[in-house]
Write a protein that holds these residues in place. Structure first.
Motif, short mmCIF file in Angstrom:
data_model
loop_
_atom_site.label_atom_id
_atom_site.label_comp_id
_atom_site.label_asym_id
_atom_site.label_seq_id
_atom_site.Cartn_x
_atom_site.Cartn_y
_atom_site.Cartn_z
N THR A 3 0.83 -1.21 0.00
CA THR A 3 0.00 0.00 0.00
C THR A 3 0.86 1.25 0.00
OG1 THR A 3 -1.73 -1.14 1.26
CG2 THR A 3 -1.82 1.26 1.21
N LEU A 212 -6.19 -2.05 4.89
CA LEU A 212 -4.76 -2.15 4.60
C LEU A 212 -4.05 -2.69 5.83
CD1 LEU A 212 -3.41 0.44 6.27
CD2 LEU A 212 -4.30 1.72 4.34
N THR A 217 2.85 -0.93 4.45
CA THR A 217 2.43 0.38 3.96
C THR A 217 3.59 1.37 3.93
OG1 THR A 217 0.14 0.11 4.73
CG2 THR A 217 0.92 2.36 4.43
N ALA A 233 3.26 4.55 9.55
CA ALA A 233 3.45 3.54 8.52
C ALA A 233 4.76 2.78 8.75
CB ALA A 233 3.46 4.20 7.15
#
Length: 271
Positions: A3, A212, A217, A233
């Protein structure tokens, strides 16, 4: 990594914020074509970025108003929101007006402001050429709070605009007395949301709701309002043009947004 979460102004978009930087567009379209996920995380209202959502073929929910709103346009459904109470909104507007600075309020349905100035002026012009499904819903009224309250809409963010640094400092100092999250999203902009709200709030929601996985990510950003999501993240990337505070907390630094730093970073990362 599966992602990409990206800020828009100063990251995804070219200088001026009106177009997606070409290399970024090419790489992100291919990213999605390969079955990977793309999330836009912006300080803007999602209804004001429809041309970009359509251009990139976004299918994931959009994080807007700095994490105060997450909306799934596939189902036209609000998944999460953090709305400012009408009483607190009134306090903010009264305080801001006292400094003589321009302001707009972003709701779940539109942008409301007292004058055709600032961002509203730009949207008025843009709406003249945009197709109906991409036009920004706007209302100009002297009674901003009353208009929003009577409609029963949810106020998500107040945007303050001022070219005067001393006024921006004074506004932020005054707002510090209220239960708010206050941060810069641009050189002349102050974003005001409920306390505890930033882009990481929206990103954490998408992780918890199964959209997600934070462990796969990458988050890209450049300004104060991006710091939370870059830290949250698994991989946080600051643009070369970022403010020092964002550069200091990032895991990596990508090239300048005007040269497609995001796209080039992804190309290099996947070699």
């Amino acid at each position: 990594m599966e992602t990409v979460v990206t800020d828009m102004d100063g990251t995804l978009l070219a200088k001026g914020g009106a177009v997606i930087q070409p290399l970024n567009k090419e790489v992100l379209l291919d990213w999605q074509k390969r079955g990977k996920k793309l999330v836009l995380a912006t300080g803007r209202l999602d209804l004001a970025i429809m041309p970009f959502i359509h251009e990139l073929g976004i299918t994931m929910p959009v994080i807007s108003c700095n994490g105060a709103l997450v909306r799934d346009f596939g189902k036209n459904e609000i998944l999460m929101k953090s709305d400012i109470s009408y009483d607190l909104l009134g306090q903010v507007i009264e305080l801001v007006r006292g400094f003589g600075v321009d302001y707009h309020v972003y709701t779940t349905e539109r942008i409301v402001g007292p004058t055709v100035t600032g961002k509203i002026a730009g949207f008025v012009e843009a709406n003249k050429t945009l197709p109906e499904n991409e036009q920004v819903p706007l209302t100009v009224t002297a009674d901003v709070v009353g208009e929003i309250e009577r409609s029963g809409e949810f106020a998500l963010k107040v945007l303050v605009l001022s070219d005067e640094a001393d006024k921006r400092v004074a506004v932020r100092e005054a707002l510090a007395k209220l239960p708010l999250s206050v941060m810069a999203s641009g050189t002349t902009l102050i974003d005001i949301m409920n306390v505890g709200i930033d882009k990481s709030h929206g990103l954490a929601y998408l992780d918890e709701a199964g959209w997600l996985d934070l462990e796969t990510t990458i988050a890209f950003g450049d300004n104060e309002n991006d710091i939370g999501m870059i830290e949250l993240a698994k991989m946080g990337v600051a643009m070369e043009n970022s403010i020092p505070e964002t550069l200091a907390i990032a895991d990596y630094v990508a090239g300048h947004h005007d040269t497609g730093g995001l796209g080039q970073f992804l190309l290099d990362f996947e070699k």
